[in-house]
Write an enzyme that holds these catalytic residues in place. Structure first.
Site, PDB file in Angstrom:
ATOM      1  CE1 TYR A   1       0.747   7.852   2.422  1.00  0.00           C
ATOM      2  CE2 TYR A   1       0.962   5.707   1.702  1.00  0.00           C
ATOM      3  CZ  TYR A   1       0.214   6.645   2.269  1.00  0.00           C
ATOM      4  OH  TYR A   1      -0.772   6.242   3.238  1.00  0.00           O
TER       5      TYR A   1
ATOM      6  CE  LYS B   1      -3.555   5.108   1.045  1.00  0.00           C
ATOM      7  NZ  LYS B   1      -2.320   4.313   0.813  1.00  0.00           N
TER       8      LYS B   1
ATOM      9  CG  ASP C   1      -1.551   1.435   1.169  1.00  0.00           C
ATOM     10  OD1 ASP C   1      -2.687   1.476   0.351  1.00  0.00           O
ATOM     11  OD2 ASP C   1      -1.419   2.169   2.159  1.00  0.00           O
TER      12      ASP C   1
ATOM     13  CG  HIS D   1      -4.564  10.048   0.488  1.00  0.00           C
ATOM     14  ND1 HIS D   1      -3.016   9.777   0.127  1.00  0.00           N
ATOM     15  CD2 HIS D   1      -4.471   9.637   1.752  1.00  0.00           C
ATOM     16  CE1 HIS D   1      -2.455   9.689   1.187  1.00  0.00           C
ATOM     17  NE2 HIS D   1      -3.343   9.343   2.169  1.00  0.00           N
TER      18      HIS D   1
ATOM     19  CG  ASN E   1       4.276  -5.979  11.608  1.00  0.00           C
ATOM     20  OD1 ASN E   1       4.055  -6.393  13.055  1.00  0.00           O
ATOM     21  ND2 ASN E   1       4.409  -4.815  11.105  1.00  0.00           N
TER      22      ASN E   1
END
Length: 294
Positions: free
Chosen positions: A48, A73, A43, A106, A250
């Protein structure tokens, strides 16, 4: 890897790597590590500033492109029908792909919602043309979604919002569930201050006694418990890390289950305290910035 079926029929890995606030020079290594460990969902976002590095890591990996789910996004500065179509072109070029698996808006930009609607209609066009496989939104509240559904044809496949036990946004989660929109959690483990000026003095959910107690019972870390909580509620989770051991940790959340009592204990931790800006305050004047062509 557990998968989730979007309302478009597309299969999406339930857990992905987020790269929010990951510097470009660190993004490529983090994505490379994630793909080597078994992640198949990345993602990112135009805002970013690291889409290019995500694409480089994907191309350099030994994983076939069709096995990797790429989500990105469109930023508010590229809202509007033609601008959003061009925003797709910019993202696709940086990622080095012809097709994006999931493209989302976004922010809701409620101060200029006509521009938001035009942007979403551009996403519908990209979906119809096969340039994207699924479309969605991020940080949309129930009233924003109601207005969007009234003005467009395709129900968003995903709504990416802040979700963790301290901030559960139940009204928007319920709305999404009722309309077949998948809830996707950014900040799924809480405890990390993503936005300067928001929550510097808050307590980390990772340190909550209820979380640490459950983690000890399962021989897992608090972060793994929080990710498992989101997954067992049927959500997509996209934790962020640049450290090899954390990226691996994770991912290691598919070999245990929380009990009904443990889920209830985590559900009871709601504080109602948001970790980022209120969606209503996100305006072009305050947050608009040009997204580079390259």
């Amino acid at each position: 890897m557990q998968t989730l079926t979007l309302n478009s029929g597309v299969q999406m890995p339930a857990l992905g790597l987020g790269v929010f606030q990951t510097p470009p020079q660190e993004t490529r290594a983090a994505v490379t590590t994630a793909l080597e460990l078994g992640y198949r969902h990345i993602d990112t976002a135009a805002a970013y500033g690291n889409e290019r590095e995500v694409g480089e890591a994907i191309r350099d990996s030994k994983v076939p492109r069709h096995d990797i789910f790429i989500e990105t996004k469109i930023w508010i500065s590229d809202y509007g029908y033609d601008a959003t179509l061009h925003g797709f072109d910019k993202s696709a070029a940086k990622l080095g792909v012809d097709q994006i698996d999931l493209l989302i808006l976004h922010q809701a930009l409620p101060s200029d919602f006509d521009r938001t609607v035009a942007a979403y209609r551009a996403l519908e066009k990209l979906l119809a043309d096969g340039r994207v496989r699924a479309i969605g939104v991020s940080n949309f509240m129930a009233d924003h979604l109601t207005a969007l559904l009234d003005a467009t044809s395709v129900v968003p496949a995903v709504n990416q919002v802040e979700i963790h036990p301290y901030f559960q946004q139940r009204a928007v989660l319920d709305f999404d569930d009722q309309h077949g929109i998948l809830n996707q959690a950014w900040s799924p483990i809480g405890g990390i201050t993503f936005y300067p000026g928001y929550g510097e003095d808050r307590k980390s959910v990772l340190e909550d006694p209820a979380v640490t107690r459950i983690a000890e019972a399962h021989g897992k870390s608090p972060a793994q418990v929080l990710l498992r909580w989101g997954l067992q509620h049927g959500r997509s989770v996209i934790p962020k890390s640049t450290r090899h051991e954390r990226i691996a940790e994770n991912l290691d959340v598919f070999d245990f289950e929380l009990t009904a009592d443990e889920l209830a204990a985590l559900d009871a931790l709601e504080t109602g305290r948001r970790g980022g800006p209120e969606p209503e305050t996100v305006t072009l004047a305050a947050y608009g910035r040009a997204i580079p062509e390259a």
